[in-house]
Design a protein around this motif. Structure first.
Motif, PDB file in Angstrom:
ATOM      1  N   LYS A 183       7.729   4.147   4.873  1.00  6.48           N
ATOM      2  CA  LYS A 183       7.790   4.873   3.631  1.00  6.48           C
ATOM      3  C   LYS A 183       8.973   4.849   2.952  1.00  6.48           C
ATOM      4  CE  LYS A 183       3.008   6.652   4.182  1.00  6.48           C
ATOM      5  NZ  LYS A 183       2.276   8.084   4.554  1.00  6.48           N
ATOM      6  N   GLY A 184       9.002   5.203   1.809  1.00  8.79           N
ATOM      7  CA  GLY A 184      10.313   5.120   1.139  1.00  8.79           C
ATOM      8  C   GLY A 184      11.072   4.171   0.535  1.00  8.79           C
ATOM      9  N   ARG A 185      10.469   3.077   1.008  1.00 11.90           N
ATOM     10  CA  ARG A 185      11.066   1.495   0.425  1.00 11.90           C
ATOM     11  C   ARG A 185      10.163   1.292  -0.425  1.00 11.90           C
ATOM     12  NH1 ARG A 185      12.680   1.502   6.059  1.00 11.90           N
ATOM     13  NH2 ARG A 185      14.818   0.977   6.319  1.00 11.90           N
ATOM     14  N   ASN A 186      10.386   1.049  -1.760  1.00 12.91           N
ATOM     15  CA  ASN A 186       9.653   0.788  -3.027  1.00 12.91           C
ATOM     16  C   ASN A 186      10.029  -0.282  -3.701  1.00 12.91           C
ATOM     17  OD1 ASN A 186       8.027   3.250  -2.522  1.00 12.91           O
ATOM     18  ND2 ASN A 186       9.549   4.384  -3.420  1.00 12.91           N
ATOM     19  N   PRO A 187       9.811  -1.473  -3.158  1.00 12.74           N
ATOM     20  CA  PRO A 187      10.103  -2.820  -4.163  1.00 12.74           C
ATOM     21  C   PRO A 187       9.231  -2.786  -5.259  1.00 12.74           C
ATOM     22  CG  PRO A 187       8.561  -3.107  -2.189  1.00 12.74           C
ATOM     23  CD  PRO A 187       8.841  -1.921  -1.965  1.00 12.74           C
ATOM     24  N   TYR A 188       9.523  -3.658  -6.343  1.00 12.12           N
ATOM     25  CA  TYR A 188       9.156  -3.411  -7.759  1.00 12.12           C
ATOM     26  C   TYR A 188       8.813  -4.911  -7.938  1.00 12.12           C
ATOM     27  CZ  TYR A 188      10.387   1.318  -8.196  1.00 12.12           C
ATOM     28  OH  TYR A 188      10.538   2.781  -8.025  1.00 12.12           O
ATOM     29  N   THR A 189       9.769  -5.795  -7.723  1.00  9.30           N
ATOM     30  CA  THR A 189       9.687  -7.288  -8.065  1.00  9.30           C
ATOM     31  C   THR A 189      10.069  -7.951  -6.749  1.00  9.30           C
ATOM     32  OG1 THR A 189      11.852  -7.290  -9.011  1.00  9.30           O
ATOM     33  CG2 THR A 189       9.864  -6.979 -10.360  1.00  9.30           C
ATOM     34  N   SER A 190       9.562  -9.179  -6.570  1.00  6.06           N
ATOM     35  CA  SER A 190       9.799  -9.769  -5.437  1.00  6.06           C
ATOM     36  C   SER A 190       9.912 -11.375  -5.886  1.00  6.06           C
ATOM     37  CB  SER A 190       9.008  -9.956  -4.373  1.00  6.06           C
ATOM     38  OG  SER A 190       7.798  -9.950  -4.611  1.00  6.06           O
ATOM     39  N   SER A 191      10.481 -12.160  -5.036  1.00  4.07           N
ATOM     40  CA  SER A 191      10.629 -13.585  -5.093  1.00  4.07           C
ATOM     41  C   SER A 191      10.682 -14.530  -3.821  1.00  4.07           C
ATOM     42  CB  SER A 191      11.883 -14.111  -6.206  1.00  4.07           C
ATOM     43  OG  SER A 191      11.784 -15.463  -6.200  1.00  4.07           O
ATOM     44  N   GLU A 227       1.000  -1.126  -0.104  1.00  9.84           N
ATOM     45  CA  GLU A 227      -0.013   0.002   0.061  1.00  9.84           C
ATOM     46  C   GLU A 227       0.848   1.396   0.030  1.00  9.84           C
ATOM     47  OE1 GLU A 227      -3.596   1.998   2.759  1.00  9.84           O
ATOM     48  OE2 GLU A 227      -2.049   0.788   3.634  1.00  9.84           O
ATOM     49  N   TYR A 228       0.867   2.208  -1.081  1.00  8.93           N
ATOM     50  CA  TYR A 228       1.674   3.299  -1.096  1.00  8.93           C
ATOM     51  C   TYR A 228       3.063   3.067  -0.999  1.00  8.93           C
ATOM     52  CZ  TYR A 228      -2.797   5.971  -0.903  1.00  8.93           C
ATOM     53  OH  TYR A 228      -3.923   6.625  -1.054  1.00  8.93           O
ATOM     54  N   GLY A 229       3.276   1.854  -1.655  1.00 11.00           N
ATOM     55  CA  GLY A 229       4.990   1.509  -1.580  1.00 11.00           C
ATOM     56  C   GLY A 229       5.300   1.033  -0.313  1.00 11.00           C
ATOM     57  N   GLU A 230       4.521   0.752   0.538  1.00 11.90           N
ATOM     58  CA  GLU A 230       5.000   0.090   1.879  1.00 11.90           C
ATOM     59  C   GLU A 230       4.391  -1.298   1.807  1.00 11.90           C
ATOM     60  OE1 GLU A 230       4.224   3.847   5.068  1.00 11.90           O
ATOM     61  OE2 GLU A 230       2.574   2.021   4.836  1.00 11.90           O
ATOM     62  N   TRP A 231       5.258  -2.261   2.180  1.00 10.00           N
ATOM     63  CA  TRP A 231       5.006  -3.794   2.286  1.00 10.00           C
ATOM     64  C   TRP A 231       5.005  -4.006   3.932  1.00 10.00           C
ATOM     65  CZ3 TRP A 231       5.754  -7.881  -1.445  1.00 10.00           C
ATOM     66  CH2 TRP A 231       5.867  -7.428  -2.762  1.00 10.00           C
ATOM     67  N   PHE A 241      13.803  -9.060  -3.094  1.00 10.81           N
ATOM     68  CA  PHE A 241      13.550  -7.952  -3.587  1.00 10.81           C
ATOM     69  C   PHE A 241      14.692  -7.577  -4.594  1.00 10.81           C
ATOM     70  CE2 PHE A 241      10.907  -7.397   0.143  1.00 10.81           C
ATOM     71  CZ  PHE A 241       9.645  -7.195  -0.245  1.00 10.81           C
ATOM     72  N   SER A 242      14.280  -7.483  -5.882  1.00  9.90           N
ATOM     73  CA  SER A 242      15.674  -7.223  -6.972  1.00  9.90           C
ATOM     74  C   SER A 242      15.491  -5.728  -7.052  1.00  9.90           C
ATOM     75  CB  SER A 242      15.136  -7.620  -8.181  1.00  9.90           C
ATOM     76  OG  SER A 242      14.292  -6.981  -8.594  1.00  9.90           O
ATOM     77  N   SER A 243      14.669  -4.881  -6.368  1.00 12.57           N
ATOM     78  CA  SER A 243      14.775  -3.291  -6.581  1.00 12.57           C
ATOM     79  C   SER A 243      14.050  -2.807  -5.400  1.00 12.57           C
ATOM     80  CB  SER A 243      14.119  -3.087  -7.965  1.00 12.57           C
ATOM     81  OG  SER A 243      14.398  -1.503  -8.124  1.00 12.57           O
ATOM     82  N   MET A 244      14.810  -2.373  -4.393  1.00 10.08           N
ATOM     83  CA  MET A 244      14.123  -1.862  -3.264  1.00 10.08           C
ATOM     84  C   MET A 244      14.964  -0.515  -2.851  1.00 10.08           C
ATOM     85  SD  MET A 244      12.062  -2.131  -0.299  1.00 10.08           S
ATOM     86  CE  MET A 244      11.680  -3.765  -0.163  1.00 10.08           C
ATOM     87  N   ARG A 245      14.375   0.451  -2.810  1.00  7.97           N
ATOM     88  CA  ARG A 245      14.677   1.535  -2.456  1.00  7.97           C
ATOM     89  C   ARG A 245      14.899   1.866  -0.844  1.00  7.97           C
ATOM     90  NH1 ARG A 245      13.297   6.289  -6.205  1.00  7.97           N
ATOM     91  NH2 ARG A 245      14.689   4.983  -7.381  1.00  7.97           N
ATOM     92  N   ILE A 246      15.852   2.045  -0.245  1.00  5.71           N
ATOM     93  CA  ILE A 246      16.011   2.073   1.261  1.00  5.71           C
ATOM     94  C   ILE A 246      16.220   3.208   1.643  1.00  5.71           C
ATOM     95  CG2 ILE A 246      17.186  -0.298   1.389  1.00  5.71           C
ATOM     96  CD1 ILE A 246      19.738   0.869   1.753  1.00  5.71           C
TER      97      ILE A 246
END
Length: 412
Positions: free
Chosen positions: A93-101, A60-64, A109-114
């Motif tokens: 907030k601010g951590r925006n994962p795009y893909t996960s496995s 939700e809103y970039g939050e997991w 997470f292959s693309s996580m903004r920390i």
């Protein structure tokens, strides 16, 4: 404590969540040694296998936010249940994962903004939702990625991350462990295009793919231990973008759902199972799910989450669907092909459990990812890795979610 036998103490601790064990490692050097020992790790895994859970990741809103609920064990003829959702951790907030496995209790997470600051690049990251711990993997700069996934080798007890690039000879792989981790180049002899998400089981990662030479569809199998690729021809399988791969009692399978012409019910569930790997022998099974009061509420947005160890097929809301209002309950469904029974499970107050003071709760849209048969395993401690391990403390919940159960007399 001195009057309590040590075997009894370990037996009691083996029944607790993995998060508690991570805390108890700090009680003393003796406890730390015992809880890391092979006897306790095997005992804990045995207990955990007997109580598999359904893991939820809510975006939700970039939050997991991560939750889990118990999977029903022998519901004794009930057609509906209500279970509790336990909160584990939340990425701020601010951590925006795009893909996960997902593989064996860990999520990659292959693309996580920390960081909220734009100057920070996205990173590769592994997290353990059960303990709230995560680790940032070494930086990898390569050509444009065509996909990546996490795999687990049950023989050597190793996790590996494979990052595939659009250029066939620029793939990279990393082995998680206690030593210094680094990316290695790996080549794939199969020129193909990945079509769907990956599923990891039996020491291999499977995903739908299409050959680039003749555009024939099939399934790519990546053996995690040997790091070899194999293409499984599935022309009789009827592979499509809507096919979802599953682990059906240890065998590779695939499921496609087909609704009635008006998008309603009955719902046809078509399952293919690879009975003979060498001969590529597939068996086809077709089942019909009749309209159920709770099943109708999700309309035509069902998604096959996975299967349980006993062969039940778990269905939930399609993770591609954005759910706008959560006043309605959230349901998952367990379909038993052998008994032809459908169990409806309401995940009680999942939305309220997530609303931890953000103000907007779940009422502005979210996506739900679910992973069946989640089992906690202490044999891999993510904190032993050498690349920036950290822990996320979940915010306090407004109220505790309790567990209840109901039954229905309606037949399916």
């Amino acid at each position: 404590m001195t009057s309590i036998p040590m075997d009894l103490i370990l037996d009691i601790l083996s029944r607790l969540p993995e998060k508690s064990i991570a805390r108890f490692l700090c009680v003393s050097k003796l406890w730390g040694s015992m809880l890391r020992g092979p006897y306790f790790t095997e005992l804990f895994l045995t207990r955990s296998l007997a109580r598999p859970r359904l893991l939820f990741a809510v975006v939700e809103y970039g939050e997991w936010s991560f939750f889990s609920s118990p999977q029903p064990q022998n519901p004794y003829g009930k057609s509906s249940l209500v279970v509790a959702a336990d909160f584990h951790m939340k990425f701020s907030k601010g951590r925006n994962p795009y893909t996960s496995s997902y593989a064996n209790g860990l999520i990659y997470f292959s693309s996580m903004r920390i960081s909220k600051e734009e100057k920070y690049d996205d990173v590769h990251m592994i997290c353990n939702p059960s303990t709230g711990q995560y680790v940032i993997l070494p930086e990898l700069r390569s050509y444009r990625q065509a996909g990546s996934f996490l795999g687990f080798d049950p023989i050597d007890k190793q996790f590996k991350v494979l990052v595939m690039a659009c250029v066939y000879d620029d793939h990279h792989i990393l082995t998680l462990g206690t030593g210094k981790m680094s990316w290695r180049k790996i080549q794939c002899p199969l020129s193909h295009e990945r079509l769907g998400e990956a599923k990891c089981f039996n020491g291999a990662v499977f995903y739908l793919a299409r050959k680039t030479d003749d555009w024939s569809c099939g399934i790519v199998c990546f053996d995690v231990r040997s790091e070899k690729f194999m293409f499984i021809d599935a022309k009789h399988f009827g592979v499509s973008l809507h096919t979802q791969l599953i682990n059906y009692k240890g065998k590779l399978g695939g499921i496609s759902l087909k609704y009635a012409c008006d998008g309603g019910f009955p719902l046809e569930l078509c399952m293919w199972v690879l009975e003979d790997v060498e001969k590529r022998k597939w068996l086809k099974y077709v089942y019909t799910l009749q309209a159920d009061n709770n099943l109708v509420k999700v309309k035509n947005n069902l998604f096959v989450v996975g299967t349980t160890a006993t062969g039940e097929i778990v269905l939930s809301k399609d993770k591609g669907s954005i759910i706008i209002n959560t006043i309605k309950p959230f349901y998952v469904f367990y379909f038993n092909p052998e008994k032809n029974t459908l169990l409806s499970v309401e995940i009680q107050d999942l939305g309220n459990a997530m609303d931890t003071g953000t103000g907007h709760g779940w009422f502005n849209g979210y996506r739900v990812y679910a992973f069946a048969d989640d089992v906690e395993d202490l044999k891999f401690n993510i904190m032993n890795t050498t690349c920036a391990p950290a822990s996320i403390s979940p915010p306090e919940q407004k109220r505790k979610v309790t567990s209840t159960s109901t039954s229905s007399t309606k037949d399916h």
